[in-house]
Scaffold this active site. Structure first.
Site, short mmCIF file in Angstrom:
data_model
loop_
_atom_site.label_atom_id
_atom_site.label_comp_id
_atom_site.label_asym_id
_atom_site.label_seq_id
_atom_site.Cartn_x
_atom_site.Cartn_y
_atom_site.Cartn_z
N GLU A 174 2.23 -3.68 5.70
CA GLU A 174 0.94 -3.83 4.70
C GLU A 174 1.90 -4.18 2.85
OE1 GLU A 174 4.33 -0.05 4.63
OE2 GLU A 174 3.38 -1.20 5.51
N ILE A 176 0.78 -1.14 0.01
CA ILE A 176 0.53 -0.42 0.28
C ILE A 176 1.14 1.61 0.08
CG2 ILE A 176 -2.06 1.34 1.36
CD1 ILE A 176 -2.82 -1.26 2.23
#
Length: 298
Positions: free
Chosen positions: A209, A171
């Site tokens: 992430e 991300i």
């Protein structure tokens, strides 16, 4: 439940199957113990093995031991031995060889069903514990250890000349999302991206992430297409926040299997490609097939 029965007598097999099938069990009968073991190996959904001790070419004790090796920490399997010679030595040998339970042959219907209810309770509990041990609690994906275990199994099935591709996803600006919107919104972002990636196959959260997706029977071009599709879908995500919808993007690195490869090397090349995607502007897909990426992997 899915049950395998092994006995040298077709009459005994018919009797035991006749007790089980009316109760809704799926029963698979074998007179050859080696064939039964092959079937068990190829069918992980089998939950119970019922075997006589007097079988061939593998003895019942050898079959118990081999089945127990199959039933590692990632596969529930309940093993019941049956014999007409019920004595302390026979029982001890069966239990020492990996059996969970012992019944007379031919079995009494009431006792057999009671044993199977116990087997169902235990295998259901084992299955639940396995899921807890393998699942990342936030994203619902495989955790790092479980993901690598499954990826290695896929690599073993593919062999040196098979096809297996790896996608790593990250991300973009995740720290900014946490800092500006709070960690609860960051958690929702992880869950939303995880749901997208899980739609494409068995995926794992490697940490923070970062996510991974192993694609069996998939070459580089097809894997790149999957990554590009995920990249577009990530742009369309809207995470509900306190000050309105939060948007995000993701970067992707892709690699594919080569002869003599390993899962660790496959992930490393995808990770280097992911780094190129991040440093090259984010919100994009980079493949490890370029000379630059291959050079850096070395």
């Amino acid at each position: 439940m899915n049950i395998v029965i092994v006995d040298s007598s077709r009459v005994v097999l018919k009797i035991v199957a006749g007790l089980l099938e009316p109760r809704g069990h799926s029963v698979h009968c074998f007179t050859d113990s080696a064939e039964a073991l092959t079937f068990l190996t190829e069918r992980p959904e089998i939950r119970v093995l019922i075997t006589s001790l007097q079988v061939r070419p593998l003895s019942g004790l050898e079959l118990c031991w081999s089945a127990r090796l199959l039933a590692d920490e990632r596969r529930p399997l309940y093993v019941i031995t049956m014999s007409s010679a019920r004595n302390e030595r026979t029982l001890a040998e069966a239990l020492d060889s990996g059996a969970d339970d012992f019944i007379d042959k031919p079995p009494c219907a009431e006792e057999l069903h009671a044993r199977l209810r116990a087997a169902e309770r235990l295998t259901t509990l084992q299955d639940h514990l396995i899921r807890l041990a393998e699942t990342d609690p936030l994203s619902g994906l495989l955790n790092r250890r479980a993901f690598f275990a499954e990826a290695n199994q896929s690599a073993d099935r593919a062999g040196n000349h098979g096809r297996l591709s790896m996608i790593l996803a990250d991300i973009d600006h995740f720290k900014r999302i946490n800092d500006e919107h709070g960690h609860d919104i960051g958690d929702r972002a992880i869950q939303a991206v995880a749901k997208l990636i899980a739609e494409e196959g068995r995926a794992g959260r490697l940490g923070g992430e970062e996510f991974a997706l192993a694609l069996a029977d998939t070459g580089l071009e097809a894997a790149e297409a999957v990554a590009r599709r995920l990249c577009l879908k990530a742009r369309d995500l809207r995470i509900r926040g306190n000050r309105g919808p939060v948007r995000l993007t993701c970067s992707f690195g892709v690699s594919t299997w080569t002869e003599g490869d390993s899962v660790e090397a496959l992930v490393k090349r995808a990770d280097i490609a992911l780094y190129e995607a991040k440093t090259g502007g984010r919100d994009r897909v980079v493949s490890a097939a370029t000379d630059l990426i291959l050079a850096r992997a070395g």
